[in-house]
Structure formats: structure tokens, C-alpha cells
Write a protein that holds these residues in place. Structure first.
Motif, PDB file in Angstrom:
ATOM      1  N   ASN A  40      -6.710   4.967  -8.248  1.00 36.01           N
ATOM      2  CA  ASN A  40      -5.759   5.274  -7.179  1.00 36.01           C
ATOM      3  C   ASN A  40      -4.298   5.025  -7.585  1.00 36.01           C
ATOM      4  O   ASN A  40      -3.421   4.896  -6.738  1.00 36.01           O
ATOM      5  CB  ASN A  40      -6.085   4.467  -5.917  1.00 36.01           C
ATOM      6  N   PRO A  72       0.830  -1.217   0.000  1.00 30.95           N
ATOM      7  CA  PRO A  72       0.000   0.000   0.000  1.00 30.95           C
ATOM      8  C   PRO A  72       0.860   1.261   0.000  1.00 30.95           C
ATOM      9  O   PRO A  72       1.883   1.336   0.689  1.00 30.95           O
ATOM     10  CB  PRO A  72      -0.804  -0.133   1.298  1.00 30.95           C
ATOM     11  N   ASN A  73       0.437   2.237  -0.797  1.00 36.09           N
ATOM     12  CA  ASN A  73       1.106   3.544  -0.897  1.00 36.09           C
ATOM     13  C   ASN A  73       2.552   3.426  -1.387  1.00 36.09           C
ATOM     14  O   ASN A  73       3.421   4.204  -0.996  1.00 36.09           O
ATOM     15  CB  ASN A  73       1.056   4.269   0.447  1.00 36.09           C
ATOM     16  N   ASP A  74       2.794   2.465  -2.251  1.00 33.92           N
ATOM     17  CA  ASP A  74       4.134   2.216  -2.780  1.00 33.92           C
ATOM     18  C   ASP A  74       4.457   3.179  -3.919  1.00 33.92           C
ATOM     19  O   ASP A  74       3.569   3.765  -4.546  1.00 33.92           O
ATOM     20  CB  ASP A  74       4.213   0.780  -3.299  1.00 33.92           C
ATOM     21  N   SER A  75       5.757   3.330  -4.176  1.00 26.74           N
ATOM     22  CA  SER A  75       6.245   4.073  -5.345  1.00 26.74           C
ATOM     23  C   SER A  75       7.228   3.171  -6.065  1.00 26.74           C
ATOM     24  O   SER A  75       8.288   2.837  -5.516  1.00 26.74           O
ATOM     25  CB  SER A  75       6.948   5.377  -4.923  1.00 26.74           C
ATOM     26  N   GLU A  77      -1.184   6.687  -9.651  1.00 29.62           N
ATOM     27  CA  GLU A  77      -0.623   7.859 -10.319  1.00 29.62           C
ATOM     28  C   GLU A  77       0.518   7.386 -11.209  1.00 29.62           C
ATOM     29  O   GLU A  77       1.455   6.733 -10.744  1.00 29.62           O
ATOM     30  CB  GLU A  77      -0.097   8.860  -9.290  1.00 29.62           C
ATOM     31  N   GLN A 118      -3.550  -1.239  -3.257  1.00 25.12           N
ATOM     32  CA  GLN A 118      -4.162  -0.890  -1.981  1.00 25.12           C
ATOM     33  C   GLN A 118      -3.659   0.494  -1.589  1.00 25.12           C
ATOM     34  O   GLN A 118      -2.465   0.753  -1.610  1.00 25.12           O
ATOM     35  CB  GLN A 118      -3.785  -1.907  -0.908  1.00 25.12           C
ATOM     36  N   GLY A 119      -4.552   1.375  -1.221  1.00 24.84           N
ATOM     37  CA  GLY A 119      -4.139   2.749  -0.969  1.00 24.84           C
ATOM     38  C   GLY A 119      -3.759   3.404  -2.280  1.00 24.84           C
ATOM     39  O   GLY A 119      -4.317   3.081  -3.327  1.00 24.84           O
ATOM     40  N   ASN A 120      -2.813   4.308  -2.226  1.00 26.69           N
ATOM     41  CA  ASN A 120      -2.342   4.963  -3.450  1.00 26.69           C
ATOM     42  C   ASN A 120      -1.061   4.287  -3.943  1.00 26.69           C
ATOM     43  O   ASN A 120      -0.268   3.790  -3.156  1.00 26.69           O
ATOM     44  CB  ASN A 120      -2.073   6.443  -3.185  1.00 26.69           C
ATOM     45  N   LEU A 121      -0.898   4.291  -5.248  1.00 28.74           N
ATOM     46  CA  LEU A 121       0.292   3.698  -5.858  1.00 28.74           C
ATOM     47  C   LEU A 121       0.841   4.652  -6.915  1.00 28.74           C
ATOM     48  O   LEU A 121       0.094   5.142  -7.762  1.00 28.74           O
ATOM     49  CB  LEU A 121      -0.048   2.353  -6.508  1.00 28.74           C
ATOM     50  N   THR A 122       2.141   4.921  -6.838  1.00 30.97           N
ATOM     51  CA  THR A 122       2.808   5.738  -7.846  1.00 30.97           C
ATOM     52  C   THR A 122       3.686   4.842  -8.706  1.00 30.97           C
ATOM     53  O   THR A 122       4.494   4.076  -8.172  1.00 30.97           O
ATOM     54  CB  THR A 122       3.681   6.833  -7.195  1.00 30.97           C
TER      55      THR A 122
END
Length: 254
Positions: free
Chosen positions: A135, A92-95, A137, A114-118
Motif C-alpha cells: 500500500n 493514513p493516506n499521507d504523501s 506508492e 495505514q491506508g495508502n501512503l505516497t
């Protein structure tokens, strides 16, 4: 046993297995590895096999540039398993950075963020695939488009990477050779891949077992610059031993 008899056995084993190992042949034929290497050299000169690191194969170890459409049809089941395993490493919320290739494209299809992903990518099809998630980017690198891979390369793409740092790079390759390292068919793409490695905390290589013992035109890096290889159960045993001996984590999917 004379040389003609040895050559017949070598070619028979090659037909049975597709690839052979110098050490195994030496034990079976009760001769030195020096003798086996000379036999393989002679048979290669007669265009009956291709020598590789520690053995020989029936397939040309030097890769050629194929289109994405053609590559997607090769080892599709193995690629799907590798892709699923790789996608599970996205948190989750990885870049992350996703390079080009059919195996990393398959990975993009398995990502359920899961969450935001860049995601930073050089591959147009990867960007299109992930664009369906609200979700995610996406930063699509720019530069010269390679028609065979539908991905960009060149100094402009490399320049953009200088402004970012990501947790993981998911890298597809065309060849993995113990002496030459990781390779691709394009020199420009190899240079971009090196830049991707520089701006990533961890490099994970996605490669089906047919990539081992092969070489592409452009060298990406050596084994000391990668953290993990995800591959299928048909990886040659001597390659697995070689990689683990060099400290590379090898994850085998079945």
C-alpha cells in the motif's frame, strides 16, 4: 589566575565533557567572555581544540562525506529512537518526501503505513525498504547517483519535484550550526534538499545530537525554513535554548 592556569582548566573541562561553553567558563573562571574567546582562539591556533558557536569542542566541527555503511554504525541507538518517533508522524493516506541519510533510512524501516501512503524519495535504499509494503506508492527521483549515500541529486531530480506537493519532508542533515544553519557534505544534495523544502508543507529534521555545532560543505537552509527537529537527549543545552528561541520545535527522544 594567569592565562596558563586558565588554559589548563579549559582543556581539563574539555576532556571531561567533550565540549565547553564560553558563558559557563567565564562564570567558573571569573573572567569576561572576551577573555575566554581569546583563550579559545589561542588554543585552537595550537591545534588543541576546535572553536564552535559559543564554545569549543574536541571533535572537528567540519563534517566529511562518509559511506552509508560507515554512518549506519554511528549513534545507532539514538537514530533508532529518532526514527521511531518520526515514523509515528506519518498519518493514513499521507504523501511525504523522505530525503537521504541513515536516520531517515531507519525511519523508513519503522513505517507501518495505514491506508495508502505516497513517498517521494531521492534515496535508493529508502525506496527498496518501503517497496515491501503493497500500500505504498513510491516515486523514486532520478539523476546523478552519489555512491557514498546511494541517493540521487542534480537538476533532473529537482525538475521532477516541481510537479508535486507533499504534507511533510523528513530531512537528514550532516550539520546544524546556529550561524550557518543546516548543512550537508554535498552541494548538489543541499540544492535538492532546498527544492524538497519548497514543495513540502512541513519540514521535519531528523538529527542525532552529534550533528549540532557541526558544518557541512553545502548549506541547505536557515532555521526559519524548518518546523521541527527530532533529536536525542544529548543535545547541547545552549543549542536547545538557541533553537527554541528561534521558534523551532525540538522533540527529544529518550
Amino acid at each position: 589566575m594567569n592565562s596558563v592556569e586558565r588554559h589548563q582548566i579549559i582543556l581539563k573541562r574539555l576532556q571531561e565533557k567533550g565540549s565547553i561553553n564560553v558563558l559557563d567558563l567565564g562564570k567558573e573562571l571569573d573572567v569576561s567572555t572576551v577573555t575566554i574567546r581569546k583563550d579559545l582562539k589561542l588554543l585552537e591556533e595550537r591545534q588543541m581544540l576546535f572553536r564552535t558557536h559559543g564554545g569549543a569542542t574536541l571533535n572537528n566541527p567540519y563534517t566529511i562525506d562518509r559511506s552509508v555503511v560507515e554512518k549506519e554504525k554511528l549513534q545507532s541507538e539514538e537514530k533508532a529512537l529518532i526514527a521511531e518517533m518520526a515514523a509515528s508522524l506519518v498519518v493514513p493516506n499521507d504523501s511525504i518526501i523522505i530525503a537521504s541519510g541513515t536516520t531517515v533510512l531507519a525511519m523508513a524501516r519503522h513505517i507501518h503505513p495505514q491506508g495508502n501512503l505516497t513517498v517521494v524519495t531521492s534515496a535508493l535504499q529508502v525506496a527498496i525498504e518501503l517497496n515491501r509494503h503493497s500500500n505504498v506508492e513510491i516515486l523514486q527521483l532520478g539523476g546523478m547517483m552519489r555512491s557514498s549515500s546511494a541517493s540521487v541529486a542534480g537538476p533532473y531530480a529537482e525538475k521532477i519535484l516541481e510537479d508535486f506537493f507533499c504534507s511533510k519532508l523528513f530531512l537528514g542533515v550532516d550539520g546544524i550550526d546556529p550561524d550557518f544553519g543546516l548543512t550537508t557534505t554535498s552541494g548538489l544534495e543541499a540544492h535538492l534538499n532546498r527544492k524538497m523544502i519548497e514543495v513540502s508543507q512541513k519540514t521535519i529534521v531528523l538529527a542525532d545530537s552529534t550533528k549540532f555545532g557541526r558544518r557541512g560543505f553545502g548549506r541547505i537552509c536557515g532555521f526559519d525554513e524548518i518546523d521541527e527537529i527530532i533529536t536525542d537527549k544529548n543535545i547541547p543545552s545552549h543549542m536547545l535554548k538557541e533553537l527554541e528561541g528561534r521558534g523551532v520545535k525540538v522533540t527529544i527522544v529518550e
